[in-house]
Design a protein around this motif. Structure first.
Motif, PDB file in Angstrom:
ATOM      1  N   PRO A 196      -7.355  -2.711  -0.214  1.00 37.07           N
ATOM      2  CA  PRO A 196      -6.583  -2.615   1.048  1.00 37.07           C
ATOM      3  C   PRO A 196      -6.055  -1.191   1.284  1.00 37.07           C
ATOM      4  O   PRO A 196      -6.141  -0.683   2.397  1.00 37.07           O
ATOM      5  CB  PRO A 196      -5.429  -3.591   0.832  1.00 37.07           C
ATOM      6  N   ALA A 197      -5.549  -0.564   0.222  1.00 35.83           N
ATOM      7  CA  ALA A 197      -5.035   0.806   0.359  1.00 35.83           C
ATOM      8  C   ALA A 197      -6.153   1.743   0.805  1.00 35.83           C
ATOM      9  O   ALA A 197      -5.970   2.574   1.712  1.00 35.83           O
ATOM     10  CB  ALA A 197      -4.449   1.280  -0.972  1.00 35.83           C
ATOM     11  N   ILE A 198      -7.324   1.591   0.186  1.00 39.04           N
ATOM     12  CA  ILE A 198      -8.449   2.472   0.523  1.00 39.04           C
ATOM     13  C   ILE A 198      -8.884   2.260   1.971  1.00 39.04           C
ATOM     14  O   ILE A 198      -9.095   3.226   2.715  1.00 39.04           O
ATOM     15  CB  ILE A 198      -9.627   2.217  -0.448  1.00 39.04           C
ATOM     16  N   VAL A 206      -7.164   1.088   4.562  1.00 43.53           N
ATOM     17  CA  VAL A 206      -6.178   1.611   5.516  1.00 43.53           C
ATOM     18  C   VAL A 206      -6.192   3.142   5.510  1.00 43.53           C
ATOM     19  O   VAL A 206      -6.189   3.787   6.572  1.00 43.53           O
ATOM     20  CB  VAL A 206      -4.758   1.082   5.188  1.00 43.53           C
ATOM     21  N   ALA A 207      -6.237   3.736   4.319  1.00 42.18           N
ATOM     22  CA  ALA A 207      -6.220   5.202   4.225  1.00 42.18           C
ATOM     23  C   ALA A 207      -7.434   5.809   4.926  1.00 42.18           C
ATOM     24  O   ALA A 207      -7.306   6.796   5.671  1.00 42.18           O
ATOM     25  CB  ALA A 207      -6.187   5.630   2.761  1.00 42.18           C
TER      26      ALA A 207
END
Lengths: 135, 231
Positions: free
Chosen positions: A100-102, A104-105
């Motif tokens: 998820p972090a990847i 969104v980033a």
């Protein structure tokens, strides 16, 4: 055909000389990747061939020798980093944990960069002479 | 024939075939950004490695004939840059400012999101060079000590996102200048972003090329500094 291959090899040889120079300069302490230094050196040499300097003739020969092979390599660059990209198979755990972090980033930074680059360039550029050329 | 040679022929050949399948898929998808030949080839070969229980190190050695061309291909990017130097001279300051702003935003916003998710410094630095064209982003990743293959995949995915968003995103912002559209596509999306706008307009193609080259340079200079600052 044979002539084309021969010219291609000369071009590849010329490109390799710039790789070599770049790698040597990197080893000498320049804080850039070797091939990137080679890129700058090549662009500078080719730019010099367009100006009216003494070494112009030799540099024009250089441009002629490496243009076909350079265009070919750029066109199929996508193939050349497949082996490196396959290395993600060693990182699947990391991807599973942080996807998820990847996601969104990647989305946020790419969209922001597009908008900021385009907007600043648009605002600071003088309007184009030919209005028919606008998007 | 020794096994080493056999392995080189098999895996280099398989990589070539996988990429050709990717090109074919892109052709069938009428050039849609999602049908990216490199991404398709990576998925196919990655799957093949897992299915055949082949260690990645073995494959990396066996595909050296392909990888070795990456360095001369990176140097070759100097050619379009030199060809477009006329455009660079004509709009030097807007270009420098737009590039610096776009490059910094790409780097810092990605890093900020990763930190906000608490996913850590290594992953943040893996994403930091991703806007640069793949050979450069990978070289930078190697230099700052993070995994270049992960950075390469991030570059490809970012390029696909840029290619999908570039037209509508910029239209929404009222950006209609082809120079700005091209520069944004090349700066944020590298080669994949450039391929989306290049067929639309020759000026956009030229500025996309400038964006790829100069953002690659800027990223190579700035990301190592960022890595030091985040220590």
């Amino acid at each position: 055909m044979v002539g084309g291959i021969f010219r291609g090899l000369i071009g590849l040889c010329a490109l390799s000389i710039f790789v070599f120079l770049g790698v040597k300069l990197q080893a000498a302490g320049l804080a850039l990747p070797g091939p990137v230094i080679g890129l700058v050196l090549l662009a500078a040499a080719l730019a010099a061939s367009a100006s009216k300097s003494g070494a112009r003739k030799g540099l024009l020969g250089l441009r002629e020798a490496l243009t076909p092979v350079a265009k070919y390599l750029i066109k199929h660059m996508g193939l050349l980093f497949v082996p490196a990209g396959v290395g993600v198979v060693t990182q699947l755990d990391l991807l599973r944990r942080h996807w998820p972090a990847i996601a969104v980033a990647l989305f946020v930074s790419t969209l922001l960069s597009l908008i900021v680059t385009g907007w600043v360039m648009h605002r600071l550029s003088t309007p184009m002479a030919d209005p028919g050329e606008t998007a | 024939m020794t096994t080493a040679w056999c392995s080189i022929l098999v895996w280099s050949g398989a990589t070539l075939c996988a990429y050709l399948l990717g090109l074919w898929a892109r052709h069938l998808a009428k050039g849609a950004a999602l049908a990216n030949p490199t991404l398709i080839a990576i998925l196919l070969i990655g799957g093949a490695l897992i299915l055949t229980h082949t260690p990645y190190a073995t494959y990396l050695k066996a595909s050296a004939p392909i990888t070795i061309l990456l360095a001369p291909a990176t140097v070759a990017l100097g050619l379009p840059l030199a060809e477009n130097l006329r455009h660079v001279r004509q709009s030097l300051w807007p270009l420098i400012l737009a590039l610096a702003a776009g490059s910094l935003v790409a780097m810092l916003s990605g890093v900020a999101v990763i930190y906000a998710f608490g996913a850590g410094r290594t992953l943040a630095l893996t994403l930091a060079p991703k806007a640069a064209t793949s050979p450069i982003s990978m070289a930078v990743a190697r230099q700052i000590g993070v995994d270049p293959s992960l950075t390469a995949v991030m570059t490809i995915l970012g390029g696909i996102i840029a290619a999908v968003l570039v037209r509508d995103g910029l239209k929404l912002m009222g950006v209609r200048d082809w120079r700005a559209v091209g520069l944004a596509a090349g700066t944020a999306g590298g080669g994949i972003g450039a391929a989306r706008v290049a067929p639309l307009n020759s000026l956009a193609a030229a500025f996309a090329g400038i964006g790829i080259g100069l953002n690659g340079l800027l990223t190579a200079v700035l990301v190592p500094l960022l890595a030091q600052a985040l220590r």
